[in-house]
Design a protein around this motif. Structure first.
Motif, PDB file in Angstrom:
ATOM      1  N   ASP A  94       8.614   3.267  14.402  1.00 56.86           N
ATOM      2  CA  ASP A  94       8.919   3.304  12.977  1.00 56.86           C
ATOM      3  C   ASP A  94       7.687   3.105  12.104  1.00 56.86           C
ATOM      4  OD1 ASP A  94      11.659   3.709  13.376  1.00 56.86           O
ATOM      5  OD2 ASP A  94      12.065   1.558  13.536  1.00 56.86           O
ATOM      6  N   PHE A  95       6.538   3.008  12.743  1.00 53.89           N
ATOM      7  CA  PHE A  95       5.322   2.864  11.943  1.00 53.89           C
ATOM      8  C   PHE A  95       5.146   4.123  11.101  1.00 53.89           C
ATOM      9  CE2 PHE A  95       0.749   2.566  11.094  1.00 53.89           C
ATOM     10  CZ  PHE A  95       0.625   1.214  10.779  1.00 53.89           C
ATOM     11  N   PRO A  96       4.822   3.963   9.819  1.00 54.88           N
ATOM     12  CA  PRO A  96       4.745   5.156   8.949  1.00 54.88           C
ATOM     13  C   PRO A  96       3.596   6.078   9.315  1.00 54.88           C
ATOM     14  CG  PRO A  96       3.953   3.201   7.798  1.00 54.88           C
ATOM     15  CD  PRO A  96       4.564   2.723   9.072  1.00 54.88           C
ATOM     16  N   ASN A  97       3.779   7.363   9.049  1.00 52.77           N
ATOM     17  CA  ASN A  97       2.697   8.320   9.225  1.00 52.77           C
ATOM     18  C   ASN A  97       1.575   8.016   8.240  1.00 52.77           C
ATOM     19  OD1 ASN A  97       3.722   9.887  11.307  1.00 52.77           O
ATOM     20  ND2 ASN A  97       4.867  11.220   9.919  1.00 52.77           N
ATOM     21  N   LEU A  98       0.349   8.136   8.710  1.00 52.05           N
ATOM     22  CA  LEU A  98      -0.812   7.893   7.866  1.00 52.05           C
ATOM     23  C   LEU A  98      -1.600   9.179   7.693  1.00 52.05           C
ATOM     24  CD1 LEU A  98      -2.176   4.604   9.520  1.00 52.05           C
ATOM     25  CD2 LEU A  98      -0.739   4.775   7.472  1.00 52.05           C
ATOM     26  N   THR A  99      -2.316   9.268   6.595  1.00 49.12           N
ATOM     27  CA  THR A  99      -3.250  10.355   6.370  1.00 49.12           C
ATOM     28  C   THR A  99      -4.656   9.770   6.222  1.00 49.12           C
ATOM     29  OG1 THR A  99      -3.121  10.292   3.942  1.00 49.12           O
ATOM     30  CG2 THR A  99      -1.451  11.615   5.108  1.00 49.12           C
ATOM     31  N   THR A 100      -5.647  10.631   6.263  1.00 52.55           N
ATOM     32  CA  THR A 100      -7.011  10.149   6.050  1.00 52.55           C
ATOM     33  C   THR A 100      -7.151   9.552   4.651  1.00 52.55           C
ATOM     34  OG1 THR A 100      -7.639  12.424   5.445  1.00 52.55           O
ATOM     35  CG2 THR A 100      -8.119  11.689   7.702  1.00 52.55           C
TER      36      THR A 100
ATOM     37  N   LEU B 284       0.849  -1.189   0.000  1.00 54.19           N
ATOM     38  CA  LEU B 284       0.000   0.000   0.000  1.00 54.19           C
ATOM     39  C   LEU B 284       0.885   1.238   0.000  1.00 54.19           C
ATOM     40  CD1 LEU B 284      -2.952   1.136   0.273  1.00 54.19           C
ATOM     41  CD2 LEU B 284      -2.513   1.252   2.736  1.00 54.19           C
ATOM     42  N   PRO B 285       0.981   1.952  -1.124  1.00 50.38           N
ATOM     43  CA  PRO B 285       1.750   3.202  -1.154  1.00 50.38           C
ATOM     44  C   PRO B 285       1.046   4.269  -0.318  1.00 50.38           C
ATOM     45  CG  PRO B 285       1.299   2.379  -3.386  1.00 50.38           C
ATOM     46  CD  PRO B 285       0.405   1.628  -2.444  1.00 50.38           C
ATOM     47  N   LEU B 286       1.812   5.011   0.459  1.00 48.67           N
ATOM     48  CA  LEU B 286       1.250   6.037   1.327  1.00 48.67           C
ATOM     49  C   LEU B 286       1.579   7.427   0.809  1.00 48.67           C
ATOM     50  CD1 LEU B 286       2.274   4.390   4.728  1.00 48.67           C
ATOM     51  CD2 LEU B 286       0.095   4.161   3.515  1.00 48.67           C
ATOM     52  N   GLU B 287       0.812   8.406   1.235  1.00 52.99           N
ATOM     53  CA  GLU B 287       1.049   9.785   0.785  1.00 52.99           C
ATOM     54  C   GLU B 287       2.434  10.284   1.156  1.00 52.99           C
ATOM     55  OE1 GLU B 287      -1.924  13.079   0.185  1.00 52.99           O
ATOM     56  OE2 GLU B 287      -2.689  12.111   2.001  1.00 52.99           O
ATOM     57  N   SER B 288       2.990   9.769   2.254  1.00 46.07           N
ATOM     58  CA  SER B 288       4.309  10.206   2.712  1.00 46.07           C
ATOM     59  C   SER B 288       5.434   9.747   1.800  1.00 46.07           C
ATOM     60  CB  SER B 288       4.569   9.655   4.125  1.00 46.07           C
ATOM     61  OG  SER B 288       4.638   8.234   4.093  1.00 46.07           O
ATOM     62  N   GLY B 289       5.138   8.824   0.894  1.00 48.62           N
ATOM     63  CA  GLY B 289       6.155   8.220   0.052  1.00 48.62           C
ATOM     64  C   GLY B 289       6.604   6.869   0.595  1.00 48.62           C
TER      65      GLY B 289
ATOM     66  N   SER C 278      -3.657  15.574   9.376  1.00 52.53           N
ATOM     67  CA  SER C 278      -3.253  15.581   7.961  1.00 52.53           C
ATOM     68  C   SER C 278      -4.410  15.879   7.018  1.00 52.53           C
ATOM     69  CB  SER C 278      -2.690  14.205   7.579  1.00 52.53           C
ATOM     70  OG  SER C 278      -3.752  13.255   7.380  1.00 52.53           O
ATOM     71  N   HIS C 279      -5.615  15.790   7.524  1.00 53.24           N
ATOM     72  CA  HIS C 279      -6.778  15.814   6.640  1.00 53.24           C
ATOM     73  C   HIS C 279      -6.875  17.114   5.849  1.00 53.24           C
ATOM     74  CE1 HIS C 279     -10.712  14.978   5.088  1.00 53.24           C
ATOM     75  NE2 HIS C 279     -11.252  16.023   5.689  1.00 53.24           N
ATOM     76  N   ASP C 280      -6.855  16.980   4.540  1.00 52.62           N
ATOM     77  CA  ASP C 280      -6.996  18.117   3.625  1.00 52.62           C
ATOM     78  C   ASP C 280      -7.476  17.563   2.300  1.00 52.62           C
ATOM     79  OD1 ASP C 280      -6.862  20.306   1.995  1.00 52.62           O
ATOM     80  OD2 ASP C 280      -4.753  20.762   2.370  1.00 52.62           O
ATOM     81  N   LEU C 281      -8.788  17.567   2.103  1.00 45.07           N
ATOM     82  CA  LEU C 281      -9.363  16.995   0.891  1.00 45.07           C
ATOM     83  C   LEU C 281      -8.805  17.646  -0.368  1.00 45.07           C
ATOM     84  CD1 LEU C 281     -11.664  14.955   0.022  1.00 45.07           C
ATOM     85  CD2 LEU C 281     -13.091  16.992  -0.298  1.00 45.07           C
ATOM     86  N   GLY C 282      -8.401  18.920  -0.261  1.00 39.82           N
ATOM     87  CA  GLY C 282      -7.943  19.651  -1.437  1.00 39.82           C
ATOM     88  C   GLY C 282      -6.466  19.510  -1.739  1.00 39.82           C
ATOM     89  N   ARG C 283      -5.724  18.776  -0.905  1.00 43.83           N
ATOM     90  CA  ARG C 283      -4.281  18.649  -1.128  1.00 43.83           C
ATOM     91  C   ARG C 283      -4.011  17.975  -2.480  1.00 43.83           C
ATOM     92  NH1 ARG C 283      -2.950  16.787   3.564  1.00 43.83           N
ATOM     93  NH2 ARG C 283      -3.309  14.598   3.065  1.00 43.83           N
ATOM     94  N   GLY C 284      -3.309  18.694  -3.340  1.00 43.13           N
ATOM     95  CA  GLY C 284      -2.986  18.163  -4.659  1.00 43.13           C
ATOM     96  C   GLY C 284      -4.161  18.129  -5.610  1.00 43.13           C
TER      97      GLY C 284
END
Length: 351
Positions: free
Chosen positions: A114-120, A23-28, A270-276
């Motif tokens: 070390d668990f990766p940061n998650l976004t909505t 699962l690719p995450l927004e953080s890369g 992190s929630h920002d529906l308009g990001r990107g």
């Protein structure tokens, strides 16, 4: 909506979805694999148009009847005799889904810090993997409050015409500095725990108690505490509100994990529906389904103005408001109002 035969089983089924695809995450970063704990209740009807997907709040679990008993269950508004009801525990949460205490596939040892940061958006993407696994081409309704509303809005954007209705309760299109600030003070409380940083399942537990006490102040309205925690005698110490907040902190710390709390509060921030996507108003305009945005008049955390913003900028938006003294937590308490609002919404749209 077509109703099922009342003779069909409505027993709740608990299951685990194991996803072996990365699962690719927004953080890369990438989760090489993950699992989600989920429940289902009821059955699909012949048209497969009765799927209700419920999204929990920050510390909720996959059994909505644990925390939304007035709305979900036999003879309730979302009755499994009529609907196929699904609820999945979020990625990062400690109720059976992959979280910081889960073992890394590469090492066989827990992720811990070390668990990766998650976004909505990441959480919504993981839920969509489950949808595909279950073979659901269409969802009638996704519904959630608070963090659940944030995830529901993200998912509504990506589901496009595969979703008929999104019900967003006491939530927003972008996390405000006010919400982020409250969450940051809670994480500061966790950081101040001397056990934080240790590789142990109970690390940060005392800090989590304080974090929850801080959170409780934002979940309710001042009038709530005036009504429930005012003193009937003159005091200089040992106030009711003090013991109440300590109790609430201990209660959560005994059932939840500080690492999961950290990850999920960051996801809320992190929630920002308009990001990107050209900003929030542009992203909201791209949502194809009907959207019911419900605010709470006394909510000081997710303000009703933020709920109105959602309804104004989606193509098919409706706004309704809960009147309550309970503040943000009203969406977990005011069942009669919620049922009336939901019933009216579905009737208006011939569901």
């Amino acid at each position: 909506m077509n109703l099922q035969s009342p003779h069909l089983s409505i027993e709740m089924t608990r299951d685990i979805f194991y996803c072996k695809e990365a699962l690719p995450l927004e953080s890369g970063e990438v989760l090489p694999e993950f699992q989600l704990s989920f429940t289902t209740q009821g059955q699909l009807n012949a048209k497969k148009d009765n799927v209700i997907w419920i999204l929990h709040a920050l510390t909720g679990d996959a059994n909505p009847q644990d925390w939304w008993a007035g709305l979900v269950g036999e003879d309730k508004f979302y009755d499994p005799a009529n609907y196929f009801i699904i609820c999945a525990n979020y990625l990062g949460s400690c109720y059976g889904s992959t979280n910081p205490l889960s073992n890394r596939p590469e090492t066989g040892k827990p992720y811990y810090y070390d668990f990766p940061n998650l976004t909505t958006r990441d959480i919504a993407a993981s839920l969509d993997r489950l949808r595909i696994h279950l073979g659901l081409e269409k969802i009638n309704t996704v519904i959630g409050g608070s963090l659940g509303g944030q995830v529901a809005l993200e998912w509504a954007f990506s589901l496009e015409n595969r979703l008929d209705n999104a019900i967003i309760i006491a939530s927003n299109a972008k996390a405000s500095p006010w919400i982020i600030g409250f969450n940051e003070t809670q994480r500061m409380a966790i950081e101040s725990d001397e056990t934080w940083g240790r590789e142990h399942h109970a690390a940060g537990k005392k800090g989590l108690e304080t974090a929850r006490a801080i959170g409780m102040l934002s979940y309710r309205h001042p009038e709530t505490f005036i009504q429930s925690q005012s003193e009937t005698e003159e005091k200089r110490d040992n106030f009711k509100i003090s013991s109440y907040l300590r109790y609430q902190g201990q209660k959560l710390a005994n059932r939840f994990n500080a690492l999961s709390y950290w990850i999920l509060s960051k996801a809320m921030d992190s929630h920002d529906l308009g990001r990107g996507r050209g900003g929030t108003s542009n992203a909201l305009a791209c949502i194809q389904c009907r959207v019911l945005s419900i605010g709470v008049d006394t909510d000081v955390l997710f303000t009703c103005e933020e709920s109105r913003y959602i309804s104004r900028h989606v193509a098919k938006g409706t706004y309704r408001e809960i009147k309550s003294v309970y503040g943000h937590d009203a969406f977990l308490i005011e069942y009669e109002q919620l049922q009336y609002i939901l019933q009216s919404f579905y009737l208006e749209n011939n569901q």
